[in-house]
Design a protein around this motif. Structure first.
Motif, PDB file in Angstrom:
ATOM      1  N   MET A   1       0.841  -1.190   0.000  1.00 16.95           N
ATOM      2  CA  MET A   1       0.000   0.000   0.000  1.00 16.95           C
ATOM      3  C   MET A   1       0.875   1.238   0.000  1.00 16.95           C
ATOM      4  N   LEU A   2       0.472   2.207  -0.768  1.00 14.92           N
ATOM      5  CA  LEU A   2       1.228   3.450  -0.860  1.00 14.92           C
ATOM      6  C   LEU A   2       1.073   4.260   0.427  1.00 14.92           C
ATOM      7  N   SER A   3       2.166   4.877   0.833  1.00 17.65           N
ATOM      8  CA  SER A   3       2.110   5.754   2.005  1.00 17.65           C
ATOM      9  C   SER A   3       1.556   7.107   1.597  1.00 17.65           C
ATOM     10  N   LYS A   4       1.171   7.893   2.581  1.00 23.72           N
ATOM     11  CA  LYS A   4       0.669   9.239   2.303  1.00 23.72           C
ATOM     12  C   LYS A   4       1.743  10.079   1.618  1.00 23.72           C
ATOM     13  N   GLU A   5       2.993   9.887   2.016  1.00 24.20           N
ATOM     14  CA  GLU A   5       4.099  10.630   1.417  1.00 24.20           C
ATOM     15  C   GLU A   5       4.263  10.258  -0.062  1.00 24.20           C
ATOM     16  N   GLN A   6       4.174   8.963  -0.367  1.00 25.73           N
ATOM     17  CA  GLN A   6       4.291   8.522  -1.749  1.00 25.73           C
ATOM     18  C   GLN A   6       3.147   9.085  -2.597  1.00 25.73           C
ATOM     19  N   ILE A   7       1.953   9.034  -2.056  1.00 28.22           N
ATOM     20  CA  ILE A   7       0.794   9.571  -2.779  1.00 28.22           C
ATOM     21  C   ILE A   7       0.962  11.067  -3.024  1.00 28.22           C
ATOM     22  N   GLU A   8       1.474  11.776  -2.046  1.00 26.17           N
ATOM     23  CA  GLU A   8       1.700  13.221  -2.204  1.00 26.17           C
ATOM     24  C   GLU A   8       2.731  13.500  -3.298  1.00 26.17           C
ATOM     25  N   ILE A   9       3.765  12.672  -3.369  1.00 26.94           N
ATOM     26  CA  ILE A   9       4.780  12.828  -4.420  1.00 26.94           C
ATOM     27  C   ILE A   9       4.147  12.588  -5.788  1.00 26.94           C
ATOM     28  N   PHE A  10       3.328  11.544  -5.910  1.00 25.60           N
ATOM     29  CA  PHE A  10       2.643  11.276  -7.176  1.00 25.60           C
ATOM     30  C   PHE A  10       1.687  12.412  -7.536  1.00 25.60           C
ATOM     31  N   LYS A  11       1.005  12.942  -6.544  1.00 27.24           N
ATOM     32  CA  LYS A  11       0.085  14.059  -6.785  1.00 27.24           C
ATOM     33  C   LYS A  11       0.838  15.264  -7.342  1.00 27.24           C
ATOM     34  N   GLU A  12       1.971  15.589  -6.749  1.00 27.15           N
ATOM     35  CA  GLU A  12       2.776  16.705  -7.229  1.00 27.15           C
ATOM     36  C   GLU A  12       3.253  16.458  -8.663  1.00 27.15           C
ATOM     37  N   GLU A  13       3.677  15.228  -8.952  1.00 26.78           N
ATOM     38  CA  GLU A  13       4.102  14.861 -10.308  1.00 26.78           C
ATOM     39  C   GLU A  13       2.961  15.029 -11.305  1.00 26.78           C
ATOM     40  N   LEU A  14       1.783  14.548 -10.919  1.00 23.55           N
ATOM     41  CA  LEU A  14       0.615  14.637 -11.794  1.00 23.55           C
ATOM     42  C   LEU A  14       0.244  16.089 -12.072  1.00 23.55           C
ATOM     43  N   LEU A  15       0.253  16.908 -11.048  1.00 24.79           N
ATOM     44  CA  LEU A  15      -0.082  18.325 -11.222  1.00 24.79           C
ATOM     45  C   LEU A  15       0.952  19.037 -12.094  1.00 24.79           C
TER      46      LEU A  15
END
Length: 123
Positions: free
Chosen positions: A1-15
């Motif tokens: 499962m992805l951590s909150k930190e990993q998800i935040e990094i992906f979110k920044e990449e996507l944006l």
């Protein structure tokens, strides 16, 4: 499962990628408009402008499709379903997400989905 930190990094990449694409699609649209407004002096010029316009439209279409995929991924982040395969419900591997942060399918389901799409378009 992805951590909150990993998800935040992906979110920044996507944006970041979405911002790049929005700028590129705007530029593409401007170029297409300019090509269509140009007057050609002969048939060869007209054919080249038509071809360039068609190619730019194809590129822009792919860019817009990627923006939609990114928006879907961002919505999944908001709904806490990011990184979950749309087909089987299993987690999408981190390596796959690093390669394609808006991936909707795991590596097992992706070829199945693509084969189903090809089957529909060949009818």
């Amino acid at each position: 499962m992805l951590s909150k930190e990993q998800i935040e990094i992906f979110k920044e990449e996507l944006l970041k990628r979405k911002k790049q694409l929005l700028g590129a699609t705007s530029s593409s649209q401007t170029l297409i408009k300019e090509l269509l407004e140009e007057t050609s002096s002969d048939e060869a010029d007209y054919a080249e402008m038509s071809s360039d316009s068609f190619n730019m439209n194809q590129v822009r279409k792919k860019q817009l499709e990627e923006i939609i995929e990114i928006d879907t991924a961002l919505e999944k982040i908001r709904n806490n379903t990011y990184g979950i395969c749309d087909m089987c419900g299993d987690e999408i591997g981190i390596r796959r997400l690093k390669a394609k942060p808006y991936a909707r399918f795991c590596v097992i389901c992706r070829p199945i989905y693509e084969a189903s799409i090809k089957g529909k378009t060949s009818d």
